[in-house]
Design a protein around this motif. Structure first.
Motif, PDB file in Angstrom:
ATOM      1  N   LEU A  78       1.891   5.866  10.176  1.00  0.00           N
ATOM      2  CA  LEU A  78       0.752   6.427   9.452  1.00  0.00           C
ATOM      3  C   LEU A  78       1.187   7.621   8.607  1.00  0.00           C
ATOM      4  O   LEU A  78       0.692   7.832   7.496  1.00  0.00           O
ATOM      5  CB  LEU A  78      -0.349   6.846  10.434  1.00  0.00           C
ATOM      6  N   GLN A  79       2.136   8.385   9.119  1.00  0.00           N
ATOM      7  CA  GLN A  79       2.651   9.508   8.338  1.00  0.00           C
ATOM      8  C   GLN A  79       3.514   9.026   7.177  1.00  0.00           C
ATOM      9  O   GLN A  79       3.548   9.654   6.114  1.00  0.00           O
ATOM     10  CB  GLN A  79       3.418  10.458   9.250  1.00  0.00           C
ATOM     11  N   HIS A  80       4.200   7.896   7.351  1.00  0.00           N
ATOM     12  CA  HIS A  80       4.925   7.313   6.216  1.00  0.00           C
ATOM     13  C   HIS A  80       3.962   6.901   5.114  1.00  0.00           C
ATOM     14  O   HIS A  80       4.299   6.967   3.922  1.00  0.00           O
ATOM     15  CB  HIS A  80       5.750   6.113   6.675  1.00  0.00           C
ATOM     16  N   PHE A  81       2.773   6.475   5.499  1.00  0.00           N
ATOM     17  CA  PHE A  81       1.753   6.119   4.510  1.00  0.00           C
ATOM     18  C   PHE A  81       1.135   7.348   3.854  1.00  0.00           C
ATOM     19  O   PHE A  81       0.407   7.223   2.878  1.00  0.00           O
ATOM     20  CB  PHE A  81       0.624   5.311   5.161  1.00  0.00           C
ATOM     21  N   GLY A  82       1.408   8.526   4.410  1.00  0.00           N
ATOM     22  CA  GLY A  82       0.832   9.752   3.859  1.00  0.00           C
ATOM     23  C   GLY A  82      -0.536  10.083   4.397  1.00  0.00           C
ATOM     24  O   GLY A  82      -1.266  10.898   3.815  1.00  0.00           O
ATOM     25  N   MET A  83      -0.900   9.478   5.530  1.00  0.00           N
ATOM     26  CA  MET A  83      -2.218   9.733   6.095  1.00  0.00           C
ATOM     27  C   MET A  83      -2.262  11.096   6.792  1.00  0.00           C
ATOM     28  O   MET A  83      -1.237  11.625   7.226  1.00  0.00           O
ATOM     29  CB  MET A  83      -2.592   8.624   7.087  1.00  0.00           C
ATOM     30  N   VAL A  84      -3.438  11.659   6.874  1.00  0.00           N
ATOM     31  CA  VAL A  84      -3.667  12.921   7.573  1.00  0.00           C
ATOM     32  C   VAL A  84      -4.012  12.579   9.019  1.00  0.00           C
ATOM     33  O   VAL A  84      -5.006  11.911   9.285  1.00  0.00           O
ATOM     34  CB  VAL A  84      -4.815  13.705   6.908  1.00  0.00           C
ATOM     35  N   VAL A 125      -7.530   9.684   6.393  1.00  0.00           N
ATOM     36  CA  VAL A 125      -7.370  10.135   7.777  1.00  0.00           C
ATOM     37  C   VAL A 125      -6.914   8.963   8.642  1.00  0.00           C
ATOM     38  O   VAL A 125      -7.448   7.854   8.541  1.00  0.00           O
ATOM     39  CB  VAL A 125      -8.687  10.717   8.323  1.00  0.00           C
ATOM     40  N   GLY A 126      -5.918   9.203   9.478  1.00  0.00           N
ATOM     41  CA  GLY A 126      -5.438   8.208  10.417  1.00  0.00           C
ATOM     42  C   GLY A 126      -5.488   8.760  11.833  1.00  0.00           C
ATOM     43  O   GLY A 126      -5.192   9.932  12.061  1.00  0.00           O
ATOM     44  N   ALA A 127      -5.890   7.921  12.784  1.00  0.00           N
ATOM     45  CA  ALA A 127      -5.965   8.334  14.175  1.00  0.00           C
ATOM     46  C   ALA A 127      -5.600   7.143  15.059  1.00  0.00           C
ATOM     47  O   ALA A 127      -5.654   5.997  14.615  1.00  0.00           O
ATOM     48  CB  ALA A 127      -7.359   8.853  14.519  1.00  0.00           C
ATOM     49  N   VAL A 128      -5.246   7.434  16.309  1.00  0.00           N
ATOM     50  CA  VAL A 128      -4.779   6.390  17.226  1.00  0.00           C
ATOM     51  C   VAL A 128      -5.427   6.568  18.587  1.00  0.00           C
ATOM     52  O   VAL A 128      -5.608   7.700  19.060  1.00  0.00           O
ATOM     53  CB  VAL A 128      -3.242   6.452  17.390  1.00  0.00           C
ATOM     54  N   PHE A 129      -5.770   5.452  19.232  1.00  0.00           N
ATOM     55  CA  PHE A 129      -6.166   5.454  20.637  1.00  0.00           C
ATOM     56  C   PHE A 129      -5.458   4.299  21.333  1.00  0.00           C
ATOM     57  O   PHE A 129      -5.008   3.356  20.670  1.00  0.00           O
ATOM     58  CB  PHE A 129      -7.687   5.367  20.800  1.00  0.00           C
ATOM     59  N   ALA A 130      -5.337   4.383  22.659  1.00  0.00           N
ATOM     60  CA  ALA A 130      -4.495   3.407  23.347  1.00  0.00           C
ATOM     61  C   ALA A 130      -4.948   3.164  24.782  1.00  0.00           C
ATOM     62  O   ALA A 130      -5.609   4.007  25.398  1.00  0.00           O
ATOM     63  CB  ALA A 130      -3.037   3.873  23.358  1.00  0.00           C
ATOM     64  N   LEU A 164       0.834  -1.204   0.000  1.00  0.00           N
ATOM     65  CA  LEU A 164       0.000   0.000   0.000  1.00  0.00           C
ATOM     66  C   LEU A 164       0.866   1.250   0.000  1.00  0.00           C
ATOM     67  O   LEU A 164       0.575   2.228  -0.699  1.00  0.00           O
ATOM     68  CB  LEU A 164      -0.922  -0.003   1.224  1.00  0.00           C
ATOM     69  N   TRP A 165       1.941   1.211   0.810  1.00  0.00           N
ATOM     70  CA  TRP A 165       2.873   2.350   0.843  1.00  0.00           C
ATOM     71  C   TRP A 165       3.490   2.577  -0.533  1.00  0.00           C
ATOM     72  O   TRP A 165       3.584   3.723  -1.003  1.00  0.00           O
ATOM     73  CB  TRP A 165       3.971   2.068   1.869  1.00  0.00           C
TER      74      TRP A 165
END
Length: 207
Positions: free
Chosen positions: A132-138, A107-112, A97-98
């Motif tokens: 996620l930023q390497h994938f180019g996600m916002v 859009v990418g987001a994280v919870f933990a 995908l990359w």
């Protein structure tokens, strides 16, 4: 329809509870389709049983599934200040995908979930955003418009970088209503951003 995937790994159920709240929040935004999926388990069944892992019948996702969504919200427990190995293994398989820029602009987001307030909670949220930023996600966090994260009346998980909960050293603390409200807030926040970005041709910015 805006398509949102809530993708998580959970050993004892804390992250799953947050994932369900994230999905609920995303579904509250009109015109949003939400799927709830987990990453494959890598721990042998005998070890899981001996450790008391919670059973989970949520369908399993594959890395190829990510391309079909406008936003992906990733949930992981904190292990030694970082994302769980199961989540890292899943992301490590997304090289195809990359290579095709297939996730650029999504859009990418994280919870933990973390055992203690100072056990790597923010480190996990931030470091999980790196691939996620390497994938180019916002990247979308949990802004202070969710005022619950500033309370001093109780132990609260989450941060401006994403929703979360504090499970306690023995895992006995379940997500509080404030923690779950933060997850619902983040889910809706991500869905709104994804809706506003959907349909953009990100290949036009290629240089």
């Amino acid at each position: 329809m805006t398509r949102v995937l809530v993708l998580y790994y959970s050993s004892y159920g804390h992250v799953r509870a947050l994932a369900e709240a994230e999905a609920e929040g995303a579904r509250s935004v009109p015109g949003t389709h939400v799927d709830l999926r987990r990453v494959p388990e890598t721990v042998p069944a005998e070890v899981r049983q001996n450790a008391g892992f919670a059973l989970d019948d949520t369908p399993v996702a594959s890395p190829a599934d990510l391309e079909a969504y406008d936003a992906v919200i990733f949930g992981t427990p904190t292990l030694f200040g970082m994302m769980a190995g199961q989540m890292k293994c899943f992301l490590d398989q997304a090289g195809g995908l990359w290579a095709r820029n297939a996730l650029v602009g999504k859009v990418g987001a994280v919870f933990a979930s973390t055992g203690s307030q100072h056990g790597g909670h923010e480190a996990t949220l931030l470091s999980t955003q790196i691939p996620l930023q390497h994938f180019g996600m916002v990247i979308a966090g949990m802004p202070y418009t969710f005022a619950g994260q500033t309370t001093g009346e109780e132990i609260v998980g989450g941060a401006p970088y994403g929703a979360g909960t504090i499970a306690g050293a023995d895992g006995s603390r379940t997500p509080s209503e404030t923690d779950l409200a933060g997850a619902r807030f983040q889910g809706a926040h991500v869905a709104r951003i994804a809706a506003s970005l959907a349909g953009t041709n990100w290949q036009e910015e290629a240089a």
